[in-house]
Design a protein around this motif. Structure first.
Motif, PDB file in Angstrom:
ATOM      1  N   ALA A  32     -66.722  33.613 -78.967  1.00  8.39           N
ATOM      2  CA  ALA A  32     -66.454  32.514 -78.466  1.00  8.39           C
ATOM      3  C   ALA A  32     -65.405  32.846 -80.132  1.00  8.39           C
ATOM      4  N   ALA A  33     -65.875  32.613 -81.122  1.00 12.09           N
ATOM      5  CA  ALA A  33     -65.436  32.618 -82.543  1.00 12.09           C
ATOM      6  C   ALA A  33     -64.073  33.128 -82.209  1.00 12.09           C
ATOM      7  N   CYS A  34     -63.722  34.730 -81.458  1.00 11.19           N
ATOM      8  CA  CYS A  34     -62.409  35.182 -81.578  1.00 11.19           C
ATOM      9  C   CYS A  34     -61.535  34.912 -80.468  1.00 11.19           C
ATOM     10  N   ASN A  35     -62.332  33.963 -79.360  1.00 10.60           N
ATOM     11  CA  ASN A  35     -61.045  32.822 -78.457  1.00 10.60           C
ATOM     12  C   ASN A  35     -61.151  31.902 -79.159  1.00 10.60           C
ATOM     13  N   GLY A  36     -61.639  31.617 -80.220  1.00 14.46           N
ATOM     14  CA  GLY A  36     -60.942  29.686 -80.306  1.00 14.46           C
ATOM     15  C   GLY A  36     -62.416  28.844 -80.072  1.00 14.46           C
ATOM     16  N   THR A  37     -62.829  29.082 -78.596  1.00 12.01           N
ATOM     17  CA  THR A  37     -64.037  28.202 -78.469  1.00 12.01           C
ATOM     18  C   THR A  37     -65.416  27.681 -79.065  1.00 12.01           C
ATOM     19  N   ALA A  38     -65.713  28.518 -80.525  1.00  6.33           N
ATOM     20  CA  ALA A  38     -67.079  28.671 -80.545  1.00  6.33           C
ATOM     21  C   ALA A  38     -66.836  27.381 -81.634  1.00  6.33           C
ATOM     22  N   GLY A  45     -70.401  12.472 -94.312  1.00  5.85           N
ATOM     23  CA  GLY A  45     -71.871  12.455 -94.657  1.00  5.85           C
ATOM     24  C   GLY A  45     -73.011  12.156 -93.671  1.00  5.85           C
ATOM     25  N   PRO A  46     -72.998  10.902 -93.261  1.00  6.96           N
ATOM     26  CA  PRO A  46     -74.675  11.333 -91.917  1.00  6.96           C
ATOM     27  C   PRO A  46     -73.892  11.608 -90.665  1.00  6.96           C
ATOM     28  N   ARG A  47     -72.551  11.290 -90.808  1.00 11.82           N
ATOM     29  CA  ARG A  47     -71.917  11.936 -89.146  1.00 11.82           C
ATOM     30  C   ARG A  47     -71.401  12.908 -89.026  1.00 11.82           C
ATOM     31  N   LYS A  48     -72.212  13.588 -87.836  1.00  8.94           N
ATOM     32  CA  LYS A  48     -72.360  15.125 -87.210  1.00  8.94           C
ATOM     33  C   LYS A  48     -70.695  14.733 -86.226  1.00  8.94           C
ATOM     34  N   ILE A  49     -70.202  16.231 -86.833  1.00  9.25           N
ATOM     35  CA  ILE A  49     -69.077  15.889 -85.517  1.00  9.25           C
ATOM     36  C   ILE A  49     -68.571  17.963 -84.812  1.00  9.25           C
ATOM     37  N   TYR A  50     -69.001  17.826 -84.369  1.00  5.67           N
ATOM     38  CA  TYR A  50     -68.484  19.409 -84.208  1.00  5.67           C
ATOM     39  C   TYR A  50     -66.566  19.435 -83.504  1.00  5.67           C
ATOM     40  N   ARG A  51     -65.831  20.012 -83.850  1.00  3.14           N
ATOM     41  CA  ARG A  51     -65.027  20.582 -83.110  1.00  3.14           C
ATOM     42  C   ARG A  51     -64.732  21.612 -82.550  1.00  3.14           C
ATOM     43  N   LEU A  52     -63.164  22.353 -81.505  1.00  2.65           N
ATOM     44  CA  LEU A  52     -63.115  23.597 -81.770  1.00  2.65           C
ATOM     45  C   LEU A  52     -62.441  24.326 -82.967  1.00  2.65           C
ATOM     46  N   GLU A  89     -73.778  12.066 -70.293  1.00  5.48           N
ATOM     47  CA  GLU A  89     -74.223  12.005 -70.907  1.00  5.48           C
ATOM     48  C   GLU A  89     -74.386  11.353 -72.503  1.00  5.48           C
ATOM     49  N   GLY A  90     -73.059  10.645 -72.540  1.00  2.82           N
ATOM     50  CA  GLY A  90     -72.249  10.240 -73.453  1.00  2.82           C
ATOM     51  C   GLY A  90     -71.515  10.915 -74.539  1.00  2.82           C
ATOM     52  N   LYS A  91     -71.210  11.924 -74.394  1.00  6.71           N
ATOM     53  CA  LYS A  91     -69.504  12.862 -74.869  1.00  6.71           C
ATOM     54  C   LYS A  91     -68.331  11.842 -74.744  1.00  6.71           C
ATOM     55  N   ALA A  92     -67.938  12.583 -75.593  1.00  8.89           N
ATOM     56  CA  ALA A  92     -66.665  11.367 -75.364  1.00  8.89           C
ATOM     57  C   ALA A  92     -65.315  12.754 -74.759  1.00  8.89           C
ATOM     58  N   PRO A  93     -64.182  12.560 -73.697  1.00 10.22           N
ATOM     59  CA  PRO A  93     -63.889  13.417 -73.129  1.00 10.22           C
ATOM     60  C   PRO A  93     -63.377  14.815 -73.439  1.00 10.22           C
ATOM     61  N   LYS A  94     -62.665  14.569 -74.995  1.00 10.58           N
ATOM     62  CA  LYS A  94     -62.572  15.602 -76.167  1.00 10.58           C
ATOM     63  C   LYS A  94     -63.746  16.728 -76.247  1.00 10.58           C
ATOM     64  N   GLU A  95     -65.048  15.979 -76.022  1.00 14.99           N
ATOM     65  CA  GLU A  95     -66.202  16.847 -76.351  1.00 14.99           C
ATOM     66  C   GLU A  95     -66.899  17.527 -75.342  1.00 14.99           C
ATOM     67  N   LEU A  97     -64.542  18.848 -72.553  1.00 16.26           N
ATOM     68  CA  LEU A  97     -64.178  19.470 -72.274  1.00 16.26           C
ATOM     69  C   LEU A  97     -64.322  20.948 -73.603  1.00 16.26           C
ATOM     70  N   ARG A  98     -64.646  20.673 -74.624  1.00 20.41           N
ATOM     71  CA  ARG A  98     -64.625  21.527 -75.504  1.00 20.41           C
ATOM     72  C   ARG A  98     -66.026  22.562 -74.791  1.00 20.41           C
ATOM     73  N   SER A  99     -66.798  21.602 -74.382  1.00 20.62           N
ATOM     74  CA  SER A  99     -68.443  22.575 -73.624  1.00 20.62           C
ATOM     75  C   SER A  99     -68.174  22.853 -72.701  1.00 20.62           C
ATOM     76  N   LEU A 100     -66.938  22.595 -71.943  1.00 21.75           N
ATOM     77  CA  LEU A 100     -66.735  23.293 -70.556  1.00 21.75           C
ATOM     78  C   LEU A 100     -65.783  24.309 -71.573  1.00 21.75           C
ATOM     79  N   LYS A 101     -65.051  24.129 -72.014  1.00 17.74           N
ATOM     80  CA  LYS A 101     -64.384  26.216 -72.575  1.00 17.74           C
ATOM     81  C   LYS A 101     -65.060  27.064 -72.804  1.00 17.74           C
ATOM     82  N   ARG A 102     -66.424  26.562 -73.477  1.00 14.51           N
ATOM     83  CA  ARG A 102     -67.374  27.481 -74.466  1.00 14.51           C
ATOM     84  C   ARG A 102     -67.945  28.102 -72.859  1.00 14.51           C
ATOM     85  N   ARG A 103     -67.901  26.825 -72.174  1.00 10.77           N
ATOM     86  CA  ARG A 103     -68.518  27.658 -71.442  1.00 10.77           C
ATOM     87  C   ARG A 103     -68.582  29.063 -70.470  1.00 10.77           C
ATOM     88  N   VAL A 104     -67.186  28.083 -70.134  1.00 10.39           N
ATOM     89  CA  VAL A 104     -65.605  29.140 -69.628  1.00 10.39           C
ATOM     90  C   VAL A 104     -65.900  30.470 -70.001  1.00 10.39           C
TER      91      VAL A 104
END
Length: 174
Positions: A32-38, A45-52, A89-95, A97-104
């Motif tokens: 996943a790190a090699c293909n950019g889906t990690a 600050g207190p905000r925790k956000i993850y992106r590809l 679950e309340g995730k944004a569409p891009k989030e 999609l990011r989760s689905l990409k990692r699953r793929v």
């Protein structure tokens, strides 16, 4: 690999061409790190956000993106159900999609590993102690490997005197 929904012959060829040998990756996280889906954390600050990650093989990332988008566009796919569940679950569409990409990505890695194990088992020697492809011939009732095709006596290599050795020994005897 085409058993993964959304992975057709073009995406499979792209993935196989980019990955080459799946044994390069220790586990699915390294893949996943090699293909950019990690996911990487971009928090402030207190905000925790993850992106590809923007790192990794872009062709591989694009191939995985195409498989994920294909899964989302078909109503009967497990990928679309997963995507809808993430949205619920309340995730944004891009989030989502990011989760689905990692699953793929994980599914593709599992298929690559399974195919590599199947190929290794097929190529394993049937008889222990014998190299693959080695032929045996019968001589005097025993199985022995055939003699080499080119013996040292057939070599055309000439032993030339070097300039240094000729200067040290003018008679030519070395």
């Amino acid at each position: 690999m085409t058993e993964v929904f959304g992975v057709g012959p073009v995406v499979a060829a792209t993935v196989i061409g980019a990955v080459r040998d799946v044994s390069r990756f220790a586990d699915r996280d390294h893949f996943a790190a090699c293909n950019g889906t990690a996911p990487i954390e971009v928090s402030s600050g207190p905000r925790k956000i993850y992106r590809l990650s923007r790192r990794g093989n872009r062709r591989l990332t694009h191939a995985i993106h195409m498989a994920a988008v294909t899964q989302i566009s078909h109503r009967h796919s497990d990928g679309r159900a997963y995507y809808k569940r993430k949205l619920a679950e309340g995730k944004a569409p891009k989030e989502a999609l990011r989760s689905l990409k990692r699953r793929v990505s994980d599914a593709i890695f599992a298929r690559l590993e399974a195919d590599a194990h199947r190929a290794a088992a097929r190529l394993a020697p049937k008889e222990p102690g014998r190299a693959m492809g080695e032929r045996l011939s019968r001589q005097r009732g025993r199985l022995t490997p055939p003699p080499p095709a080119l013996r040292p006596s057939h070599s055309r290599a000439r032993h030339h005197l070097t300039i240094r050795s000729a200067a040290l020994d003018p008679e030519g005897a070395t």
